[in-house]
Design an enzyme around this catalytic site. Structure first.
Site, PDB file in Angstrom:
ATOM      1  N   MET A  19      15.870  -5.050   3.317  1.00 31.82           N
ATOM      2  CA  MET A  19      14.605  -4.356   3.101  1.00 31.82           C
ATOM      3  C   MET A  19      14.760  -3.271   2.034  1.00 31.82           C
ATOM      4  O   MET A  19      15.799  -2.624   1.942  1.00 31.82           O
ATOM      5  CB  MET A  19      14.113  -3.730   4.407  1.00 31.82           C
ATOM      6  CG  MET A  19      13.783  -4.750   5.494  1.00 31.82           C
ATOM      7  SD  MET A  19      12.507  -5.926   4.990  1.00 31.82           S
ATOM      8  CE  MET A  19      11.150  -4.785   4.657  1.00 31.82           C
ATOM      9  N   GLY A  20      13.716  -3.099   1.241  1.00 26.20           N
ATOM     10  CA  GLY A  20      13.668  -1.994   0.298  1.00 26.20           C
ATOM     11  C   GLY A  20      14.448  -2.189  -0.975  1.00 26.20           C
ATOM     12  O   GLY A  20      14.671  -1.229  -1.718  1.00 26.20           O
ATOM     13  N   GLU A  21      14.861  -3.423  -1.282  1.00 28.74           N
ATOM     14  CA  GLU A  21      15.676  -3.651  -2.477  1.00 28.74           C
ATOM     15  C   GLU A  21      14.971  -4.502  -3.530  1.00 28.74           C
ATOM     16  O   GLU A  21      15.606  -4.930  -4.493  1.00 28.74           O
ATOM     17  CB  GLU A  21      16.997  -4.319  -2.096  1.00 28.74           C
ATOM     18  CG  GLU A  21      17.935  -3.422  -1.323  1.00 28.74           C
ATOM     19  CD  GLU A  21      19.358  -3.960  -1.281  1.00 28.74           C
ATOM     20  OE1 GLU A  21      20.291  -3.175  -1.527  1.00 28.74           O
ATOM     21  OE2 GLU A  21      19.540  -5.174  -1.012  1.00 28.74           O
ATOM     22  N   PRO A  56      11.917 -13.679   0.992  1.00 29.50           N
ATOM     23  CA  PRO A  56      10.699 -13.846   1.795  1.00 29.50           C
ATOM     24  C   PRO A  56       9.992 -12.509   2.006  1.00 29.50           C
ATOM     25  O   PRO A  56      10.624 -11.461   2.114  1.00 29.50           O
ATOM     26  CB  PRO A  56      11.223 -14.402   3.117  1.00 29.50           C
ATOM     27  CG  PRO A  56      12.562 -14.994   2.787  1.00 29.50           C
ATOM     28  CD  PRO A  56      13.122 -14.129   1.711  1.00 29.50           C
ATOM     29  N   ARG A  57       8.672 -12.577   2.097  1.00 33.42           N
ATOM     30  CA  ARG A  57       7.864 -11.366   2.257  1.00 33.42           C
ATOM     31  C   ARG A  57       8.128 -10.686   3.598  1.00 33.42           C
ATOM     32  O   ARG A  57       8.178  -9.461   3.682  1.00 33.42           O
ATOM     33  CB  ARG A  57       6.374 -11.733   2.135  1.00 33.42           C
ATOM     34  CG  ARG A  57       5.419 -10.561   2.323  1.00 33.42           C
ATOM     35  CD  ARG A  57       5.487  -9.600   1.157  1.00 33.42           C
ATOM     36  NE  ARG A  57       4.438  -8.580   1.221  1.00 33.42           N
ATOM     37  CZ  ARG A  57       4.278  -7.641   0.307  1.00 33.42           C
ATOM     38  NH1 ARG A  57       5.086  -7.594  -0.740  1.00 33.42           N
ATOM     39  NH2 ARG A  57       3.319  -6.753   0.416  1.00 33.42           N
ATOM     40  N   GLU A 100       0.818  -1.203   0.000  1.00 36.99           N
ATOM     41  CA  GLU A 100       0.000   0.000   0.000  1.00 36.99           C
ATOM     42  C   GLU A 100       0.858   1.262   0.000  1.00 36.99           C
ATOM     43  O   GLU A 100       0.508   2.263  -0.636  1.00 36.99           O
ATOM     44  CB  GLU A 100      -0.931  -0.001   1.218  1.00 36.99           C
ATOM     45  CG  GLU A 100      -2.011  -1.070   1.199  1.00 36.99           C
ATOM     46  CD  GLU A 100      -1.502  -2.449   1.604  1.00 36.99           C
ATOM     47  OE1 GLU A 100      -2.244  -3.429   1.449  1.00 36.99           O
ATOM     48  OE2 GLU A 100      -0.338  -2.541   2.076  1.00 36.99           O
ATOM     49  N   LEU A 124       3.069  -5.572 -11.287  1.00 37.47           N
ATOM     50  CA  LEU A 124       3.413  -4.391 -12.073  1.00 37.47           C
ATOM     51  C   LEU A 124       4.841  -3.913 -11.854  1.00 37.47           C
ATOM     52  O   LEU A 124       5.414  -3.269 -12.738  1.00 37.47           O
ATOM     53  CB  LEU A 124       2.436  -3.257 -11.757  1.00 37.47           C
ATOM     54  CG  LEU A 124       0.984  -3.524 -12.175  1.00 37.47           C
ATOM     55  CD1 LEU A 124       0.104  -2.361 -11.764  1.00 37.47           C
ATOM     56  CD2 LEU A 124       0.889  -3.763 -13.679  1.00 37.47           C
ATOM     57  N   GLU A 125       5.421  -4.216 -10.702  1.00 36.47           N
ATOM     58  CA  GLU A 125       6.790  -3.761 -10.456  1.00 36.47           C
ATOM     59  C   GLU A 125       7.779  -4.406 -11.423  1.00 36.47           C
ATOM     60  O   GLU A 125       8.536  -3.699 -12.096  1.00 36.47           O
ATOM     61  CB  GLU A 125       7.168  -4.005  -9.000  1.00 36.47           C
ATOM     62  CG  GLU A 125       6.385  -3.103  -8.045  1.00 36.47           C
ATOM     63  CD  GLU A 125       6.742  -3.336  -6.595  1.00 36.47           C
ATOM     64  OE1 GLU A 125       7.340  -4.385  -6.285  1.00 36.47           O
ATOM     65  OE2 GLU A 125       6.419  -2.476  -5.752  1.00 36.47           O
ATOM     66  N   ASN A 177       1.889  -7.878  -6.301  1.00 37.81           N
ATOM     67  CA  ASN A 177       1.816  -6.939  -7.417  1.00 37.81           C
ATOM     68  C   ASN A 177       2.789  -7.286  -8.542  1.00 37.81           C
ATOM     69  O   ASN A 177       4.005  -7.213  -8.365  1.00 37.81           O
ATOM     70  CB  ASN A 177       2.094  -5.522  -6.892  1.00 37.81           C
ATOM     71  CG  ASN A 177       1.910  -4.466  -7.948  1.00 37.81           C
ATOM     72  OD1 ASN A 177       1.399  -4.731  -9.023  1.00 37.81           O
ATOM     73  ND2 ASN A 177       2.325  -3.254  -7.639  1.00 37.81           N
TER      74      ASN A 177
END
Length: 427
Positions: free
Chosen positions: A309-311, A268-269, A60, A337-338, A335
């Site tokens: 994180m964030g990569e 992993p998520r 989100e 779309l990324e 998603n």
């Protein structure tokens, strides 16, 4: 019903603390900033009287990025306060907005807590992303004349059936929403069937199509690709869940049987599962490395754990084929779309209810392959890794789908014009 819900929530608070403590054992950030969840923090005056945006977690937040940046451009003097529920979402807010927004955790949906938060934040309007419906937050906003927009609203059939069991409560919540910007026509129809006033519903499309890939991501991806191995075939299994990694590692065994030099990046998520997934891959006999070690990937490494994180976008930009997790188990997928925005050939499993419309668009366009199980996944990965032409064609079709479906951002901004957000005019 709302009063019963509130009483039950108060009774469950001790168990909420226990759950946070339990999660903090593996993800330490869950044990921090508890005072924000009870709205006990002071919110600086310069961040009051602005737009409150709530984005529950990573997905989100990423959807909110282009929208918040567009709001900053259209209303440069308007403070923006962004709340999330998870530490991972918090990290994404800080990474994408830096100091241009004020961030804290969303207050627990208890009447006294919500009232305290509204007294301290004094928001002019609230924008909820996707399907974040909280009875007391919505009720208190209505009581305080704070208009609410449900942006990029989506409601899967599974979620619809869940809300339908409590149709009266759902209708009360929806009555407190001023405008609903639906992701697609099926989402709009489900919200209306739950009791949303059709006059308040607009189908805008998804703001997730408004992706912009920065030049810095592409530059960093070149460096990462060299570190992973410029010449070797690389595929990623992104945002995976419990019960899924075993299937993906089995698929990698099949891929290695035909392409011995292939590398699987496994991300992993949830960060609290990084260690478990690493140990699982080691236990199954793979040669494994971790991204957090910040070492060049050895030529004989077979599984590379993306435990940072964030990569994720960086990984997508550096690989050949992408599989989106949460789809080999009944989680509803993530998603697509990324990777599609980067022209990466993508694969998805059978569970896609979270992004059914987007998935259908990409599958129908030939930009994404839908597979029923891990065996079919392995076959598709091998085929795509061995055919650069097919990968390129799929990637181009994905970019075309994204370009053809842009426009939701402008539609959302148009709906916001009725919310009296222009600070100068208000003054």
């Amino acid at each position: 019903m709302r009063i019963f819900y509130s009483c039950l929530f108060y009774l469950l608070i001790p168990f909420v603390f226990i759950r946070l403590w339990w999660r903090s054992r593996k993800a330490k950030d869950y044990g921090k900033r508890w005072h924000e969840r009870f709205a006990l923090q002071d919110i600086p005056k310069e961040w009051q009287h602005g737009l409150w945006v709530h984005a529950v977690s990573v997905g989100e937040v990423m959807a909110a990025v282009p929208l918040v940046k567009a709001v900053h451009q259209q209303y440069p003097d308007l403070p923006v306060l962004v709340t999330t529920m998870t530490p991972t979402g918090s990290a994404r807010v800080k990474a994408n907005f830096d100091d241009s927004v004020y961030h804290c955790y969303i207050p627990y949906d208890l009447p006294s807590v919500v009232r305290r938060f509204l007294q301290r934040a004094k928001p002019r309007a609230l924008m909820l992303l996707e399907t974040e419906l909280w009875p007391n937050i919505l009720h208190q906003c209505k009581q305080n004349n704070i208009p609410v927009m449900l942006a990029n609203a989506r409601l899967s059939q599974k979620s619809f059936l869940g809300y339908h069991r409590f149709a009266g409560v759902a209708k009360q919540m929806l009555d407190n929403i001023a405008v609903l910007a639906a992701h697609a026509k099926p989402d709009a129809a489900r919200f209306i069937e739950l009791g949303m006033d059709p006059a308040k519903v607009t189908v805008t499309g998804s703001i997730k199509f408004e992706l912009k890939v920065s030049a810095s991501i592409l530059e960093k991806a070149e460096v990462l690709r060299k570190m992973l191995g410029s010449q070797r075939p690389i595929w990623i299994a992104a945002s995976t869940h419990v019960g899924e990694e075993e299937q993906l590692l089995a698929a990698q065994q099949q891929v290695l049987a035909q392409i011995p030099e292939a590398l699987l990046i496994l991300t992993p998520r949830h960060p609290e599962r990084f260690d478990d997934v690493y140990q699982l891959a080691v236990k199954q006999g793979f040669k494994v490395q971790r991204r957090s070690a910040h070492e060049a990937c050895a030529p004989d490494t077979q599984v590379f754990i993306g435990d940072t994180m964030g990569e994720l976008m960086l990984f997508f930009a550096a690989i050949d084929v992408a599989f989106l997790g949460g789809s080999l188990v009944e989680h509803g997928g993530h998603n697509l779309l990324e990777p599609a925005s980067l022209g990466v050939a993508t694969i998805i499993g059978p569970s896609t209810f979270n992004f059914s419309e987007i998935t259908k668009m990409l599958v129908d366009a030939g930009a994404t392959l839908s597979v029923p199980d891990s065996d079919a996944l392995a076959t598709s990965v091998v085929k795509l890794l061995q055919s650069s032409n097919e990968r390129f064609d799929m990637g181009e079709r994905g970019r075309t789908v994204i370009d053809q479906n842009k426009g939701a951002l402008g539609a959302h901004l148009a709906l916001l014009e009725d919310f009296d957000l222009d600070v100068e005019l208000a003054q």
